[in-house]
Design an enzyme around this catalytic site. Sequence first.
Site, mmCIF file in Angstrom:
data_model
loop_
_atom_site.group_PDB
_atom_site.id
_atom_site.type_symbol
_atom_site.label_atom_id
_atom_site.label_comp_id
_atom_site.label_asym_id
_atom_site.label_seq_id
_atom_site.Cartn_x
_atom_site.Cartn_y
_atom_site.Cartn_z
ATOM 1 N N GLY A 59 10.719 0.609 5.838
ATOM 2 C CA GLY A 59 10.018 -0.581 5.396
ATOM 3 C C GLY A 59 8.836 -0.216 4.525
ATOM 4 O O GLY A 59 8.897 0.717 3.731
ATOM 5 N N ARG A 60 7.728 -0.926 4.730
ATOM 6 C CA ARG A 60 6.564 -0.670 3.896
ATOM 7 C C ARG A 60 5.277 -1.048 4.618
ATOM 8 O O ARG A 60 5.307 -1.683 5.670
ATOM 9 C CB ARG A 60 6.673 -1.424 2.576
ATOM 10 N N VAL A 61 4.156 -0.654 4.012
ATOM 11 C CA VAL A 61 2.834 -1.003 4.537
ATOM 12 C C VAL A 61 2.178 -1.932 3.537
ATOM 13 O O VAL A 61 2.096 -1.632 2.341
ATOM 14 C CB VAL A 61 1.963 0.258 4.761
ATOM 15 N N ASP A 67 0.402 6.898 11.254
ATOM 16 C CA ASP A 67 1.848 7.053 11.435
ATOM 17 C C ASP A 67 2.186 7.861 12.695
ATOM 18 O O ASP A 67 2.313 9.079 12.666
ATOM 19 C CB ASP A 67 2.502 7.713 10.214
ATOM 20 N N ASP A 99 3.927 14.986 13.197
ATOM 21 C CA ASP A 99 4.125 14.530 11.815
ATOM 22 C C ASP A 99 2.887 14.736 10.954
ATOM 23 O O ASP A 99 2.553 13.896 10.114
ATOM 24 C CB ASP A 99 4.547 13.059 11.793
ATOM 25 N N ASN A 132 -0.123 11.483 5.777
ATOM 26 C CA ASN A 132 -0.472 10.755 7.003
ATOM 27 C C ASN A 132 -1.945 10.892 7.368
ATOM 28 O O ASN A 132 -2.338 10.545 8.484
ATOM 29 C CB ASN A 132 0.390 11.232 8.171
ATOM 30 N N LYS A 134 0.734 15.853 7.958
ATOM 31 C CA LYS A 134 0.904 16.127 6.531
ATOM 32 C C LYS A 134 -0.143 15.301 5.784
ATOM 33 O O LYS A 134 -0.658 14.306 6.318
ATOM 34 C CB LYS A 134 2.311 15.761 6.055
ATOM 35 N N LYS A 158 2.106 -2.739 8.846
ATOM 36 C CA LYS A 158 3.270 -1.867 8.766
ATOM 37 C C LYS A 158 4.500 -2.668 9.173
ATOM 38 O O LYS A 158 4.568 -3.179 10.293
ATOM 39 C CB LYS A 158 3.093 -0.649 9.671
ATOM 40 N N LEU A 213 0.823 -1.218 0.000
ATOM 41 C CA LEU A 213 0.000 0.000 0.000
ATOM 42 C C LEU A 213 0.854 1.264 0.000
ATOM 43 O O LEU A 213 0.429 2.317 -0.466
ATOM 44 C CB LEU A 213 -0.908 0.019 1.230
ATOM 45 N N GLY A 214 2.064 1.161 0.557
ATOM 46 C CA GLY A 214 2.935 2.321 0.633
ATOM 47 C C GLY A 214 4.326 1.921 1.083
ATOM 48 O O GLY A 214 4.535 0.826 1.627
ATOM 49 N N THR A 215 5.292 2.799 0.866
ATOM 50 C CA THR A 215 6.664 2.528 1.263
ATOM 51 C C THR A 215 7.212 3.692 2.070
ATOM 52 O O THR A 215 6.721 4.816 1.972
ATOM 53 C CB THR A 215 7.570 2.295 0.036
ATOM 54 N N GLY A 216 8.239 3.412 2.885
ATOM 55 C CA GLY A 216 8.860 4.436 3.706
ATOM 56 C C GLY A 216 10.338 4.163 3.875
ATOM 57 O O GLY A 216 10.890 3.238 3.259
ATOM 58 N N THR A 231 8.409 16.469 8.882
ATOM 59 C CA THR A 231 8.588 16.787 7.464
ATOM 60 C C THR A 231 8.997 18.246 7.330
ATOM 61 O O THR A 231 8.358 19.112 7.938
ATOM 62 C CB THR A 231 7.275 16.521 6.698
#
Length: 371
Positions: free
Chosen positions: A72-74, A204, A186, A191, A188, A92, A66-69, A222
């Site tokens: 790691g990732r979700v 998050d 955080d 999130n 934004k 997550k 679903l997403g990356t960071g 951010t």
Amino acid sequence: MGLRDKIKTPKDKGGKKKGASGGGPAPKPPSMVEILKQNKAIFDQKWKENRQNTAKLSDFEIIRTLGTGQFGRVMFVRHLKSKQPKTFFAMKILERQKVVSMMQTDHVLYEKKVLQSIDFPFLVNYRYHFKDNASLYFILEFIPGGEMFTHLQKVGKYPEVQARFYAAQVVLSFEYLHFLGIVYRDLKPENLLIDQFGFLKITDFGFAKRIDEKPTTTLCGTPEYLAPEVIKNIGYNYSVDWWATGILIFEMSSGKPPFASEDPLKIFEKIMNARVKYPNTFNPMLKDIVRNLLMPDVSKRLGSSKGGTDAVKMHEWFKPIDWMKLYQKKVTPPFIPEVKSIDDTSNFEEYDELPILELPEEIYSDLFKEF
């Protein structure tokens, strides 16, 4: 136990409930302050707990990313042991090596404590957590509407009604978190998730910290959303969340944050100068709330000065908001994302799929023994 269960109607001498058949006034519903106090009592109890490994990786079928960071990732996953045949979550995954190399160990451990302790309508719900030799895992509710960031990019900017609707949910969430002694740090659009009914879910909590009025000095968040006091490294508290709220309102209403550049140092310079150029489309009340939230002087910043959160909620720009009805989700959202089914992931971007890291032996066991 819900709020409704906590309120008991007194009985009269005849044994009948007052107010049930005209025998007296109906019980008064709890105020927001009473709700916050009840929630804090629940939070404090959960905060003392130290739950570990409430599930395991084999309990889930991994479907897609679903997403990356950075760490790691979700992943979108199905719970294989649920009593319901189709139960989906967001998983997550944080790789231990990356967490340690970027010196985020304390933040991750804190995120676990925060997630297992909070409970609020506009915050993402935690379900399980566990770890294996290579990674740490959070299992969270799946929010099928996707990120606000994606929707905002598609439309460019939001109508004022929609921006105010989302901002109000952020305000209520910060009122709750700050009452618990937690600064979020955080905020934004990336999130902020939008559920299938059109309401927000803040996700998050990697930078969330319980400070209980004591200032902290950590530089995190951010760049476009950092408050001046964070950049100055002079110590800060909940004030940074109110500054970020001003940035969010500006970005939702114009399509971009007020302080932007490809160079983070230039962003910091613009933030320190605090010169905001307002679009002609901003009406006086919209401009006024942003200006008062983006006040460099913390003692004069809306939310941090006299009146606290109540001063934010009472600002003229929020006049159309019925705060209690919004908290109870008894209002109609201005936008409802297209969600075809409970396992619809079409509101999330596509990513290259990578295998989950596996290691024969546990690494950094001492650092993550409390996870």
